[in-house]
Design a protein around this motif. Structure first.
Motif, short mmCIF file in Angstrom:
data_model
loop_
_atom_site.label_atom_id
_atom_site.label_comp_id
_atom_site.label_asym_id
_atom_site.label_seq_id
_atom_site.Cartn_x
_atom_site.Cartn_y
_atom_site.Cartn_z
N ILE A 24 24.20 0.94 -25.77
CA ILE A 24 24.48 2.34 -26.04
C ILE A 24 23.67 2.75 -27.27
CG2 ILE A 24 26.23 4.05 -26.61
CD1 ILE A 24 28.29 2.24 -25.28
N VAL A 25 22.85 3.80 -27.11
CA VAL A 25 22.09 4.33 -28.23
C VAL A 25 22.99 5.28 -29.01
CG1 VAL A 25 20.10 5.68 -28.94
CG2 VAL A 25 19.91 4.14 -26.97
N PRO A 26 23.30 4.98 -30.27
CA PRO A 26 24.11 5.92 -31.06
C PRO A 26 23.45 7.30 -31.12
CG PRO A 26 23.90 3.81 -32.19
CD PRO A 26 22.96 3.76 -31.02
N ALA A 27 24.27 8.34 -31.08
CA ALA A 27 23.75 9.70 -31.06
C ALA A 27 22.83 9.97 -32.25
CB ALA A 27 24.90 10.70 -31.06
N SER A 28 23.13 9.35 -33.40
CA SER A 28 22.33 9.59 -34.60
C SER A 28 20.94 8.99 -34.52
CB SER A 28 23.05 9.02 -35.83
OG SER A 28 23.17 7.61 -35.72
N LEU A 29 20.71 8.11 -33.54
CA LEU A 29 19.40 7.46 -33.40
C LEU A 29 18.60 7.97 -32.21
CD1 LEU A 29 20.40 3.75 -34.15
CD2 LEU A 29 19.37 5.40 -35.71
N ALA A 30 19.16 8.90 -31.45
CA ALA A 30 18.49 9.35 -30.23
C ALA A 30 17.23 10.16 -30.51
CB ALA A 30 19.46 10.15 -29.38
N SER A 31 17.24 10.96 -31.56
CA SER A 31 16.10 11.82 -31.85
C SER A 31 14.87 11.00 -32.23
CB SER A 31 16.44 12.78 -33.00
OG SER A 31 15.33 13.56 -33.36
N GLY A 32 13.76 11.26 -31.55
CA GLY A 32 12.51 10.58 -31.87
C GLY A 32 12.40 9.16 -31.36
N LEU A 33 13.41 8.68 -30.68
CA LEU A 33 13.38 7.29 -30.22
C LEU A 33 12.33 7.12 -29.13
CD1 LEU A 33 14.47 4.41 -30.23
CD2 LEU A 33 16.31 5.18 -28.70
N TYR A 34 11.39 6.22 -29.35
CA TYR A 34 10.34 5.92 -28.37
C TYR A 34 10.74 4.75 -27.49
CZ TYR A 34 5.90 4.38 -26.38
OH TYR A 34 4.91 4.01 -25.50
N ALA A 35 11.21 3.67 -28.11
CA ALA A 35 11.60 2.49 -27.34
C ALA A 35 12.57 1.65 -28.14
CB ALA A 35 10.38 1.65 -26.96
#
Length: 284
Positions: free
Chosen positions: A48-59
């Motif tokens: 699960i990708v935390p919502a705070s880390l979703a922005s700009g996540l490439y991989a």
């Protein structure tokens, strides 16, 4: 919040109601609804990708038995081929939390994989991962080169004195122009350590983090007049950049990483802050 569903069939033994169909259906449903990876009737890893880390996540490469990207962007790791050393990729072993096949192990001889993540000097980006180096000096972590043995672009490594460093050459003919920085702390062998590089496109420099603490910054080493920073897209003063970005392989000998890596995160257009890095470190 981004949910990535990666469920595989459960295996059951002769222990209580794990053999019952009702129990099997309950666990599989829980797996699907929770975005969790389930094995042998137990939750062993959360994707699960935390919502705070979703922005700009490439991989995001959890490295749990494969080099799949579980960010939801399908930027999966691969074997580069061509001029690069033949490889079957890393092997897999127990993770930081003692989960089987939960982390990638590199033998320092012929194991690597690649990503199409291509950091650029005048754009924000961040790289974060856990490492468990078998040796804490002269150990390459990842890097970009135009070809096997060519001059390096972006490179993460443990240098000859055990400091975590970031470097990247400019594409100038005599290769004397370098963005470089190293941690003030010395890393230890056979210990899990979290490392992060955070780059500012505005300043064209970055900060170096070890275990969530800012312990260094980069600067330009310039030996040619009138060359400062980088001008992306205008030769000859940009970083060497492109793909593949090889993970487990770098520029100078010994070229291969020796040790283990876990949870590699690449971000484009984003500078991670202390809270972001703390969130990454707290993930299982």
């Amino acid at each position: 919040m981004v949910f990535v569903l990666v469920c595989r069939p459960l295996q059951f033994n002769n222990v209580g109601d794990l053999q019952t169909e009702a129990r099997r259906e309950t666990i599989i449903l829980e797996c699907l609804l929770g975005g969790k990876y389930c094995s042998n009737g137990f939750k062993i890893q959360q994707y699960i990708v935390p919502a705070s880390l979703a922005s700009g996540l490439y991989a995001w490469y959890p490295l749990d038995g494969n080099t799949s990207d579980l960010s939801g962007n399908a930027n999966h790791g691969y074997f580069p081929g061509g001029s690069w050393p033949a490889t079957l990729g890393p092997s897999y072993t127990f993770s930081r939390s003692n989960l089987p096949n939960g982390t990638a192990s590199f033998n320092g001889t012929d194991q690597l994989f690649s990503s199409d993540f291509a950091p650029v000097c005048n754009e924000d980006f961040s790289i974060a991962l856990w490492i468990f180096p078998n040796n804490a000096t002269n150990n390459q972590i990842l890097g970009f080169q135009q070809g096997n043995g060519s001059n390096p672009g972006v490179m993460l490594a443990l240098n000859g004195t055990g400091h975590f460093e970031f470097s990247s050459y400019f594409s100038y003919w005599n290769n004397q122009n370098l963005t470089h920085g190293a941690s003030s702390t010395v890393l230890s062998a056979n210990v899990w350590t979290h490392i992060t590089y955070v780059h500012s496109g505005a300043t064209q420099q970055g900060t170096i983090w070890v275990n969530g603490v800012n312990v260094g910054a980069t600067a330009d080493t310039v030996n040619v007049s009138n060359v400062t920073g980088c001008i992306t897209g205008s030769l000859p003063f940009q970083w060497w950049t492109g793909t593949p970005l090889n993970i487990g392989y770098g520029y100078s000998n010994p070229r291969f990483f020796s040790g283990k890596m876990d949870d590699i995160w690449f971000f484009k257009g984003r500078q991670l802050n202390a809270n972001d890095i703390s969130t990454l470190m707290d993930l299982p």
